[in-house]
Design a protein around this motif. Structure first.
Motif, PDB file in Angstrom:
ATOM      1  N   PRO A 267       0.830  -1.215   0.000  1.00 17.53           N
ATOM      2  CA  PRO A 267       0.000   0.000   0.000  1.00 17.53           C
ATOM      3  C   PRO A 267       0.865   1.267   0.000  1.00 17.53           C
ATOM      4  O   PRO A 267       2.018   1.223   0.404  1.00 17.53           O
ATOM      5  N   VAL A 268       0.279   2.378  -0.437  1.00 17.71           N
ATOM      6  CA  VAL A 268       0.938   3.674  -0.304  1.00 17.71           C
ATOM      7  C   VAL A 268       0.147   4.560   0.648  1.00 17.71           C
ATOM      8  O   VAL A 268       0.706   5.336   1.415  1.00 17.71           O
ATOM      9  N   THR A 269      -1.177   4.396   0.623  1.00 11.05           N
ATOM     10  CA  THR A 269      -2.018   5.274   1.434  1.00 11.05           C
ATOM     11  C   THR A 269      -2.568   4.533   2.650  1.00 11.05           C
ATOM     12  O   THR A 269      -2.510   3.305   2.735  1.00 11.05           O
ATOM     13  N   LEU A 270      -3.107   5.338   3.574  1.00  8.97           N
ATOM     14  CA  LEU A 270      -3.685   4.782   4.788  1.00  8.97           C
ATOM     15  C   LEU A 270      -4.827   3.815   4.469  1.00  8.97           C
ATOM     16  O   LEU A 270      -4.920   2.722   5.023  1.00  8.97           O
ATOM     17  N   ASP A 271      -5.701   4.226   3.530  1.00 15.36           N
ATOM     18  CA  ASP A 271      -6.862   3.393   3.195  1.00 15.36           C
ATOM     19  C   ASP A 271      -6.439   2.021   2.686  1.00 15.36           C
ATOM     20  O   ASP A 271      -6.963   0.990   3.105  1.00 15.36           O
ATOM     21  N   GLU A 272      -5.439   2.031   1.777  1.00 18.94           N
ATOM     22  CA  GLU A 272      -4.963   0.761   1.230  1.00 18.94           C
ATOM     23  C   GLU A 272      -4.374  -0.110   2.328  1.00 18.94           C
ATOM     24  O   GLU A 272      -4.583  -1.326   2.359  1.00 18.94           O
ATOM     25  N   ALA A 273      -3.608   0.523   3.241  1.00 14.48           N
ATOM     26  CA  ALA A 273      -2.990  -0.227   4.323  1.00 14.48           C
ATOM     27  C   ALA A 273      -4.063  -0.819   5.233  1.00 14.48           C
ATOM     28  O   ALA A 273      -4.021  -2.004   5.583  1.00 14.48           O
TER      29      ALA A 273
END
Lengths: 279, 259
Positions: A267-273
């Protein structure tokens, strides 16, 4: 034919020994939003100056290869013609305030006065640009009384108002809080959707992943990697070459080594993580 | 920090609404008449019939009289004393101060010169107080003054206070690291050296960036520049300017003819 086309660009400042840009090849399509990442000294700012015509017209130095924007060749143009098509905003907002104007409204109109835009059109263009970047309430303030983030917005607006075909931005949100950053990225995205081509140098990986169409990783003056934001920003090559990566990417990288991160992609973003960790 | 180097006081008055060039010509007229009109009491009369009425007309009488009493009058007074004592003219000695003679001629001479200087500084003060610098510059640019010239004037007025603020930041930063700013003169003078580097080189770097920034906004464009603000120049202003120019010529001509 790409809208922006750099072929084998190698450039050396007058007082440096080694070239700052080495054989840079870069193509950007019209209306595309491309982001450039890279460690300090990778040549990001120099690349911005090259796109905006200041390399070599302002800084002199030795340049080889060709820089084309909208079918025009930089070396065959003059700087004052080039800036009509290519707008540049850079990091330090204080130095981008012209100093010739007493209010933000006048400051934004400065560029239009210089290129001879008639008064009525000038006023409406300044109004529109201020509405776009959300600084209407600053119109009557002195540019020097603003905070760093507000000055950066004024600097960005001052360039947007000139309606360049290619917008080159060198860390335009460095002094902004997260809300300001989000708004500015939103504005840039909107400009790209309306057909403006954008090249943005930025360190804030999460925002790049959310908004940019393509990412170019620059290292020691050459293109190391380019592609879709999520592919480039999670690549192992970045870590190996000393790039800063998003904290979510590095967390998931560690988690993957320990077998906690199950997905193939990082992931790169918080949502993806959050999505990856909860599934 | 946010102070600007500007004396302009925003008011809505007859004088404020005159074209900036008219005000500039008016200022020069007052000064030139005070200095050239061949009648002894000219500068004195000008204060009464021009300077004071103009400050009332410009609605800045209060601010002007404060400046005049605190700044211009002491300076003119000092000039009066110097000239009264040191001007070696006349023989009609009124009184002696050690070896210095004060004659009636030197008194008269000093009085007129002090009044001339008073008129000159007052006229300029009124001009600066009632004219916004950017209005003056855009009007002069429209009339053919090079854009670079007016940029240098205006940006200096704005950037100087910023440089002063920056030097204070550097001093504060150096002091917090033990720089001595309160002991003997020579020590303090020496302690200025570490200030010069960051300030001068920092300012030079800034100049380069600022040059790029204004260049990116078409500063050297070959197009004829336009101006955001329309600065009115009604026929009244144009006529007034010609009358003032005629007065200047008359005053200089009388001066040459009578001398």
């Amino acid at each position: 034919m790409a809208f922006v086309n750099l072929q084998n660009v190698t450039y050396k400042y007058p007082l440096t020994k080694a070239p700052v840009l080495q054989n840079v090849n870069l193509q950007v399509d019209e209306g595309e939003f491309v982001s450039i990442v890279g460690p300090n000294g990778a040549g990001k700012s120099t690349l911005c100056y090259a796109l905006a015509g200041f390399v070599p017209h302002f800084f002199k130095g030795e340049i080889s290869g060709s820089i084309e924007v909208d079918g025009k060749e930089s070396s065959k143009s003059t700087l004052d013609e080039w800036v009509l098509n290519v707008g540049l905003a850079f990091q330090n907002p204080f130095n981008q305030i012209s100093g010739a104007k007493y209010t933000v409204f006048e400051e934004i109109a400065f560029g239009l006065e210089n290129i001879g835009v008639p008064r009525e059109e000038m006023k409406s263009r300044v109004e529109d640009a201020m509405a776009l970047t959300g600084i209407r309430d600053l119109a009557d303030r002195s540019p020097y009384s603003l905070s760093g983030g507000q000055q950066q917005r004024v600097a960005l607006t001052s360039i947007l108002v000139m309606r360049p075909k290619l917008l080159v931005l060198d860390e335009p949100t460095s002094q902004m809080d997260p809300i300001g950053t989000r708004e500015v990225f939103g504005t840039i995205r909107k400009m790209a959707e309306e057909g403006m081509t954008v090249v943005l140098v930025e360190h804030k990986m999460e925002w790049i992943a959310k908004f940019a169409d393509r990412v170019i990783a620059l290292k020691d003056g050459s293109v190391l990697l380019e592609g879709k934001p999520n592919e480039v920003l999670t690549s192992d090559l970045l870590v190996e070459n000393g790039f800063g990566i998003s904290r979510y990417t590095s967390t998931a990288r560690e988690a993957k080594k320990q077998g906690i991160w199950k997905k193939e992609s990082l992931p790169v973003t918080l949502d993806e993580a959050a999505e990856g960790f909860t599934k | 920090m946010h102070e600007r180097l500007s004396f302009h006081i925003k008011r809505d008055s007859f004088i404020h609404n005159l074209n900036p060039l008219t005000k500039l010509v008016l200022t020069l007229t007052l000064i030139l008449i005070a200095f050239t009109f061949p009648w002894y009491w000219t500068p004195h009369l000008l204060v009464l019939v021009a300077i004071i009425p103009l400050s009332l007309l410009g609605k800045v009488f209060r601010e002007f009289s404060v400046t005049a009493l605190r700044l211009i009058l002491p300076a003119a007074g000092f000039l009066f004393l110097m000239q009264a004592f040191f001007q070696p003219v006349g023989s009609d000695v009124i009184f002696k101060f050690y070896f210095l003679d004060v004659t009636q001629e030197s008194l008269m001479f000093a009085f007129r010169n002090a009044m001339r200087v008073f008129v000159m500084v007052s006229a300029f003060t009124l001009f600066l107080v009632t004219t916004h610098p950017s209005e003056l510059m855009s009007d002069l640019t429209r009339r053919g003054l090079p854009g670079q010239f007016s940029y240098v004037i205006i940006s200096t007025l704005q950037i100087l206070p910023q440089i002063i603020a920056k030097s204070q930041t550097i001093i504060a930063a150096q002091r917090s690291r033990g720089l001595d700013t309160e002991s003997s003169f020579f020590k303090r003078a020496g302690s200025l050296i570490p200030l010069v580097g960051p300030l001068v080189f920092g300012s030079l770097m800034e100049v380069e960036e600022r040059a790029i920034a204004i260049e990116a906004r078409g500063f050297t464009s070959k197009q004829t520049k336009t101006s955001l603000h329309e600065i009115p120049d009604p026929s009244f202003d144009q006529m007034l300017r010609w009358v003032l120019v005629a007065l200047i010529i008359l005053s200089i001509a009388l001066n040459l003819w009578l001398s």
